[in-house]
Design a protein around this motif. Structure first.
Motif, PDB file in Angstrom:
ATOM      1  N   GLY A 210       0.844  -1.192   0.000  1.00  0.00           N
ATOM      2  CA  GLY A 210       0.000   0.000   0.000  1.00  0.00           C
ATOM      3  C   GLY A 210       0.871   1.230   0.000  1.00  0.00           C
ATOM      4  N   ALA A 211       0.255   2.365  -0.244  1.00  0.00           N
ATOM      5  CA  ALA A 211       1.006   3.612  -0.358  1.00  0.00           C
ATOM      6  C   ALA A 211       1.497   4.091   0.993  1.00  0.00           C
ATOM      7  CB  ALA A 211       0.136   4.687  -0.994  1.00  0.00           C
ATOM      8  N   MET A 212       2.693   4.669   0.996  1.00  0.00           N
ATOM      9  CA  MET A 212       3.232   5.316   2.185  1.00  0.00           C
ATOM     10  C   MET A 212       3.862   6.634   1.769  1.00  0.00           C
ATOM     11  SD  MET A 212       6.768   5.003   1.802  1.00  0.00           S
ATOM     12  CE  MET A 212       7.381   5.081   3.457  1.00  0.00           C
ATOM     13  N   SER A 213       4.087   7.498   2.741  1.00  0.00           N
ATOM     14  CA  SER A 213       4.620   8.835   2.448  1.00  0.00           C
ATOM     15  C   SER A 213       5.743   9.176   3.414  1.00  0.00           C
ATOM     16  CB  SER A 213       3.512   9.880   2.567  1.00  0.00           C
ATOM     17  OG  SER A 213       4.039  11.190   2.499  1.00  0.00           O
ATOM     18  N   TYR A 214       6.744   9.855   2.903  1.00  0.00           N
ATOM     19  CA  TYR A 214       7.826  10.355   3.746  1.00  0.00           C
ATOM     20  C   TYR A 214       7.611  11.810   4.160  1.00  0.00           C
ATOM     21  CZ  TYR A 214      10.541   6.175   2.650  1.00  0.00           C
ATOM     22  OH  TYR A 214      10.980   4.880   2.531  1.00  0.00           O
ATOM     23  N   GLY A 215       6.479  12.364   3.780  1.00  0.00           N
ATOM     24  CA  GLY A 215       6.209  13.745   4.143  1.00  0.00           C
ATOM     25  C   GLY A 215       7.254  14.674   3.547  1.00  0.00           C
ATOM     26  N   ASN A 216       7.838  15.503   4.391  1.00  0.00           N
ATOM     27  CA  ASN A 216       8.840  16.474   3.929  1.00  0.00           C
ATOM     28  C   ASN A 216      10.277  16.035   4.199  1.00  0.00           C
ATOM     29  OD1 ASN A 216       6.848  18.346   3.049  1.00  0.00           O
ATOM     30  ND2 ASN A 216       6.543  19.015   5.174  1.00  0.00           N
ATOM     31  N   LEU A 217      10.480  14.751   4.466  1.00  0.00           N
ATOM     32  CA  LEU A 217      11.834  14.270   4.757  1.00  0.00           C
ATOM     33  C   LEU A 217      12.755  14.448   3.553  1.00  0.00           C
ATOM     34  CD1 LEU A 217      11.383  10.880   6.671  1.00  0.00           C
ATOM     35  CD2 LEU A 217      12.038  13.095   7.622  1.00  0.00           C
ATOM     36  N   LYS A 218      13.994  14.793   3.824  1.00  0.00           N
ATOM     37  CA  LYS A 218      15.011  14.815   2.778  1.00  0.00           C
ATOM     38  C   LYS A 218      15.341  13.385   2.381  1.00  0.00           C
ATOM     39  CE  LYS A 218      17.161  19.030   4.608  1.00  0.00           C
ATOM     40  NZ  LYS A 218      18.388  19.601   5.217  1.00  0.00           N
ATOM     41  N   ASP A 219      15.819  13.206   1.154  1.00  0.00           N
ATOM     42  CA  ASP A 219      16.127  11.865   0.671  1.00  0.00           C
ATOM     43  C   ASP A 219      17.080  11.126   1.607  1.00  0.00           C
ATOM     44  OD1 ASP A 219      14.491  12.231  -1.484  1.00  0.00           O
ATOM     45  OD2 ASP A 219      16.100  12.590  -2.931  1.00  0.00           O
ATOM     46  N   ALA A 220      18.051  11.835   2.141  1.00  0.00           N
ATOM     47  CA  ALA A 220      19.052  11.203   3.004  1.00  0.00           C
ATOM     48  C   ALA A 220      18.449  10.685   4.308  1.00  0.00           C
ATOM     49  CB  ALA A 220      20.170  12.192   3.304  1.00  0.00           C
ATOM     50  N   ASP A 221      17.289  11.202   4.684  1.00  0.00           N
ATOM     51  CA  ASP A 221      16.672  10.813   5.959  1.00  0.00           C
ATOM     52  C   ASP A 221      15.601   9.737   5.806  1.00  0.00           C
ATOM     53  OD1 ASP A 221      18.222  12.723   7.296  1.00  0.00           O
ATOM     54  OD2 ASP A 221      16.725  14.296   6.958  1.00  0.00           O
ATOM     55  N   LYS A 222      15.306   9.341   4.583  1.00  0.00           N
ATOM     56  CA  LYS A 222      14.259   8.346   4.360  1.00  0.00           C
ATOM     57  C   LYS A 222      14.743   6.951   4.763  1.00  0.00           C
ATOM     58  CE  LYS A 222      12.157  10.989   0.595  1.00  0.00           C
ATOM     59  NZ  LYS A 222      11.858  11.059  -0.846  1.00  0.00           N
ATOM     60  N   ILE A 223      13.831   6.170   5.361  1.00  0.00           N
ATOM     61  CA  ILE A 223      14.177   4.835   5.839  1.00  0.00           C
ATOM     62  C   ILE A 223      13.280   3.788   5.190  1.00  0.00           C
ATOM     63  CG2 ILE A 223      15.100   5.651   8.046  1.00  0.00           C
ATOM     64  CD1 ILE A 223      12.420   4.985   9.350  1.00  0.00           C
ATOM     65  N   PRO A 224      13.778   2.554   5.033  1.00  0.00           N
ATOM     66  CA  PRO A 224      12.973   1.502   4.401  1.00  0.00           C
ATOM     67  C   PRO A 224      11.713   1.186   5.204  1.00  0.00           C
ATOM     68  CG  PRO A 224      15.288   0.871   4.506  1.00  0.00           C
ATOM     69  CD  PRO A 224      15.136   2.090   5.362  1.00  0.00           C
ATOM     70  N   ALA A 225      10.658   0.835   4.473  1.00  0.00           N
ATOM     71  CA  ALA A 225       9.371   0.513   5.111  1.00  0.00           C
ATOM     72  C   ALA A 225       8.802  -0.752   4.484  1.00  0.00           C
ATOM     73  CB  ALA A 225       8.391   1.668   4.947  1.00  0.00           C
ATOM     74  N   VAL A 226       8.467  -1.724   5.338  1.00  0.00           N
ATOM     75  CA  VAL A 226       7.915  -2.982   4.841  1.00  0.00           C
ATOM     76  C   VAL A 226       6.640  -3.332   5.593  1.00  0.00           C
ATOM     77  CG1 VAL A 226      10.206  -3.861   4.233  1.00  0.00           C
ATOM     78  CG2 VAL A 226       9.194  -4.482   6.451  1.00  0.00           C
ATOM     79  N   ALA A 227       5.794  -4.131   4.938  1.00  0.00           N
ATOM     80  CA  ALA A 227       4.644  -4.741   5.593  1.00  0.00           C
ATOM     81  C   ALA A 227       4.991  -6.186   5.911  1.00  0.00           C
ATOM     82  CB  ALA A 227       3.418  -4.681   4.696  1.00  0.00           C
ATOM     83  N   ILE A 228       4.523  -6.666   7.047  1.00  0.00           N
ATOM     84  CA  ILE A 228       4.702  -8.054   7.441  1.00  0.00           C
ATOM     85  C   ILE A 228       3.316  -8.703   7.521  1.00  0.00           C
ATOM     86  CG2 ILE A 228       4.666  -7.483   9.924  1.00  0.00           C
ATOM     87  CD1 ILE A 228       6.696  -9.751  10.345  1.00  0.00           C
ATOM     88  N   SER A 229       3.211  -9.966   7.142  1.00  0.00           N
ATOM     89  CA  SER A 229       1.919 -10.648   7.194  1.00  0.00           C
ATOM     90  C   SER A 229       1.393 -10.679   8.622  1.00  0.00           C
ATOM     91  CB  SER A 229       2.058 -12.076   6.660  1.00  0.00           C
ATOM     92  OG  SER A 229       2.795 -12.874   7.576  1.00  0.00           O
ATOM     93  N   THR A 230       0.095 -10.909   8.764  1.00  0.00           N
ATOM     94  CA  THR A 230      -0.495 -10.943  10.111  1.00  0.00           C
ATOM     95  C   THR A 230       0.065 -12.110  10.927  1.00  0.00           C
ATOM     96  OG1 THR A 230      -2.399 -12.074   9.113  1.00  0.00           O
ATOM     97  CG2 THR A 230      -2.623  -9.725   9.566  1.00  0.00           C
ATOM     98  N   ASN A 231       0.274 -13.275  10.305  1.00  0.00           N
ATOM     99  CA  ASN A 231       0.913 -14.379  11.024  1.00  0.00           C
ATOM    100  C   ASN A 231       2.334 -14.008  11.430  1.00  0.00           C
ATOM    101  OD1 ASN A 231      -1.160 -16.258  11.136  1.00  0.00           O
ATOM    102  ND2 ASN A 231      -0.585 -17.292   9.238  1.00  0.00           N
ATOM    103  N   GLY A 232       3.043 -13.369  10.510  1.00  0.00           N
ATOM    104  CA  GLY A 232       4.405 -12.942  10.814  1.00  0.00           C
ATOM    105  C   GLY A 232       4.451 -11.924  11.935  1.00  0.00           C
ATOM    106  N   ALA A 233       3.478 -11.014  11.944  1.00  0.00           N
ATOM    107  CA  ALA A 233       3.429  -9.994  12.990  1.00  0.00           C
ATOM    108  C   ALA A 233       3.183 -10.626  14.353  1.00  0.00           C
ATOM    109  CB  ALA A 233       2.340  -8.975  12.675  1.00  0.00           C
ATOM    110  N   ASP A 234       2.265 -11.588  14.421  1.00  0.00           N
ATOM    111  CA  ASP A 234       1.992 -12.258  15.687  1.00  0.00           C
ATOM    112  C   ASP A 234       3.200 -13.056  16.169  1.00  0.00           C
ATOM    113  OD1 ASP A 234      -0.509 -11.177  15.794  1.00  0.00           O
ATOM    114  OD2 ASP A 234      -1.591 -13.033  15.332  1.00  0.00           O
ATOM    115  N   LEU A 235       3.886 -13.713  15.233  1.00  0.00           N
ATOM    116  CA  LEU A 235       5.095 -14.461  15.597  1.00  0.00           C
ATOM    117  C   LEU A 235       6.178 -13.526  16.133  1.00  0.00           C
ATOM    118  CD1 LEU A 235       6.787 -17.087  15.599  1.00  0.00           C
ATOM    119  CD2 LEU A 235       7.454 -16.519  13.233  1.00  0.00           C
ATOM    120  N   LEU A 236       6.405 -12.413  15.421  1.00  0.00           N
ATOM    121  CA  LEU A 236       7.430 -11.466  15.852  1.00  0.00           C
ATOM    122  C   LEU A 236       7.104 -10.891  17.223  1.00  0.00           C
ATOM    123  CD1 LEU A 236       9.970  -9.795  15.348  1.00  0.00           C
ATOM    124  CD2 LEU A 236       8.571  -8.186  14.005  1.00  0.00           C
ATOM    125  N   SER A 237       5.849 -10.541  17.451  1.00  0.00           N
ATOM    126  CA  SER A 237       5.452  -9.985  18.741  1.00  0.00           C
ATOM    127  C   SER A 237       5.666 -10.995  19.868  1.00  0.00           C
ATOM    128  CB  SER A 237       3.987  -9.551  18.686  1.00  0.00           C
ATOM    129  OG  SER A 237       3.580  -8.960  19.893  1.00  0.00           O
TER     130      SER A 237
END
Length: 462
Positions: A210-237
């Motif tokens: 899905g779409a995400m936004s970095y707002g007004n961040l400079k390119d150098a300040d942008k960080i990677p963003a990922v989605a994790i599956s719901t099963n994966g999220a429960d396992l990680l938690s």
């Protein structure tokens, strides 16, 4: 006195008879519409081609252009008055090779988990990133934790969709800020990246982009963003609770390119009485790239095309000009919807009604309307016409993202509202494919949309 009363009584009887005749005529037309869609429809075969022969249609991609060419060709075969392409510049983002992630409990001991890059994310450095994790339930927790606890870590947003909300779009709206703004907010505190729980009410192994936004961040300040599956999220938690020192590894090589030219695809039947009053029906032609976009929004595209085809099939000649618009770039920019509204405004076109289908190809339940009370009261009077088709839901509320920019005084905006309980099982995920769409449900939705377009064309807006 009696001389006055008699004409009044006669007028009331005449109006009542006229209204009854209208209801009978409208019922007959709606029956023709539903019969045509269910017995001789094209929406399902159109969707088969769009999904299985073209596939995912991310803005700026080769597949998106193939879909534009397909839409233009199919609309021309309908023999309608006009078909044209409306150019629009759209963003181009590519996912690259399949993303990879694992949880590391100790050096050399890892568990792979399903992830995907969020649309618009920057890539990881070559070789990926590995860091400790801090779990939060929402954006508001970041300021309480502060930079000292966040810097150098991966922020794990793990607020699920609220399962006790019957309206699943409300549940989605209650947590989608994590996906859209999560990276921009976490970067302010020195996070090295973000992991976002997929927007999904079901527990499965499909990560949802899905779409995400970095707002007004400079390119150098942008960080990677990922989605994790719901099963994966429960396992990680769960693993974090047992061992807060575990680490998470992400590797992805997505990329943002310069904007490219694409198109809205538009077809029109010119009105026989009020050609300068425009009614729009549409869906968005673009989709995410993990699946083939059958529910989001291939279904809306073919249902909208079917409206014009059914009118031609049953010999109905609209009073007002009716346009089908296959919008480009709803998913990561809304450029197509904005462009259409901009051109309409510059040309001084009088749009009176717009309907969008962008909630999947499931069984239609009704519509939501963005309009004033006078028009809504008129619309509620049509409910009995839809009840034989088990369409009962008529409510004031939102309409559709692509038609939203058309909003002005005097226009009625509407959104088809199918049953939404399964929609987010597929939304923006790899399993949003043709086999997830039921032929009869899709055709019922097309007929329901055509019926509403017919009623607005016949009676106009208040």
């Amino acid at each position: 006195m009696s001389r006055i009363i008699i004409p009044i009584i006669f007028a009331i009887v005449s109006l009542s008879s006229f209204a009854q005749n209208d209801v009978k005529e409208d019922s007959i037309i709606l029956k023709k519409i539903y019969d045509t869609s269910l017995l001789n429809g094209k929406s399902y075969s159109w969707l088969d081609y769009l999904s299985n022969q073209i596939g995912g249609r991310l803005s700026g991609s080769v597949n998106a252009q193939l879909a534009v060419e397909w839409g233009e060709k199919e609309l021309k075969t309908l023999g309608i008055d006009k078909v044209w392409l409306q150019s629009v510049m759209v963003p181009k983002w590519t996912r690259g090779v399949t993303e990879f992630a694992y949880i590391e409990t100790e050096p050399g001991v890892t568990t792979n988990v399903p992830i995907c890059a969020l649309g618009g994310s920057v890539p990881t450095p070559i070789g990926g990133i590995k860091a400790s994790i801090i779990e939060v339930k929402g954006l508001e927790e970041l300021s309480a934790l502060g930079k000292e606890q966040i810097e150098g870590k991966l922020v794990f947003y793990n607020r699920p969709m609220q399962a006790d909300l019957i309206e699943t779009f409300r549940a989605y709206g209650g947590c989608v800020d994590q996906r859209y703004s999560g990276a921009a907010e976490a970067a302010k505190y020195g996070a090295t990246g973000v992991i976002v729980r997929s927007m999904n009410l079901r527990l499965d192994d499909f990560p949802h982009t899905g779409a995400m936004s970095y707002g007004n961040l400079k390119d150098a300040d942008k960080i990677p963003a990922v989605a994790i599956s719901t099963n994966g999220a429960d396992l990680l938690s769960s693993m974090l609770k047992l061992n807060p020192k575990i680490k998470f590894h992400i590797n992805m090589n997505c990329r943002t390119w310069k904007d490219v030219k694409s198109y809205n695809v538009i077809g029109e039947i010119i009105g026989s009485e009020f050609p300068n009053e425009y009614m729009v029906v549409g869906g968005h032609l673009d989709s995410w790239d993990l699946g083939d976009g059958s529910h989001d929004d291939g279904a809306g595209v073919v249902q909208s095309m079917e409206v014009l085809r059914i009118f031609k099939e049953i010999g109905y000649k609209p009073k007002r000009s009716i346009r089908v618009v296959l919008f480009m770039n709803e998913e990561n920019g809304l450029r197509g919807g904005k462009k259409y509204a901009e051109v309409a405004k510059n040309k001084g076109e009088n749009h009176v009604f717009a309907l969008e289908s962008d909630a999947g190809g499931f069984t239609p339940r009704g519509f939501s309307f963005d309009c004033d009370d006078a028009n809504f009261n008129m619309i509620e009077g049509w409910k009995p016409l839809f009840e034989p088709y088990l369409v009962h839901y008529f409510a004031k509320g939102g309409s559709g993202a692509d038609i939203g920019p058309l909003k002005k005084d005097g226009i009625v905006l509407a959104g088809l509202r199918p049953d939404s309980q399964r929609y987010f099982d597929y939304h923006h995920a790899k399993n949003d494919t043709f086999d997830a769409v039921n032929k009869r449900e899709l055709e019922l939705g097309a007929a329901t949309m055509t019926s509403l377009m017919y009623l607005f064309d016949k009676y106009g807006v208040k």
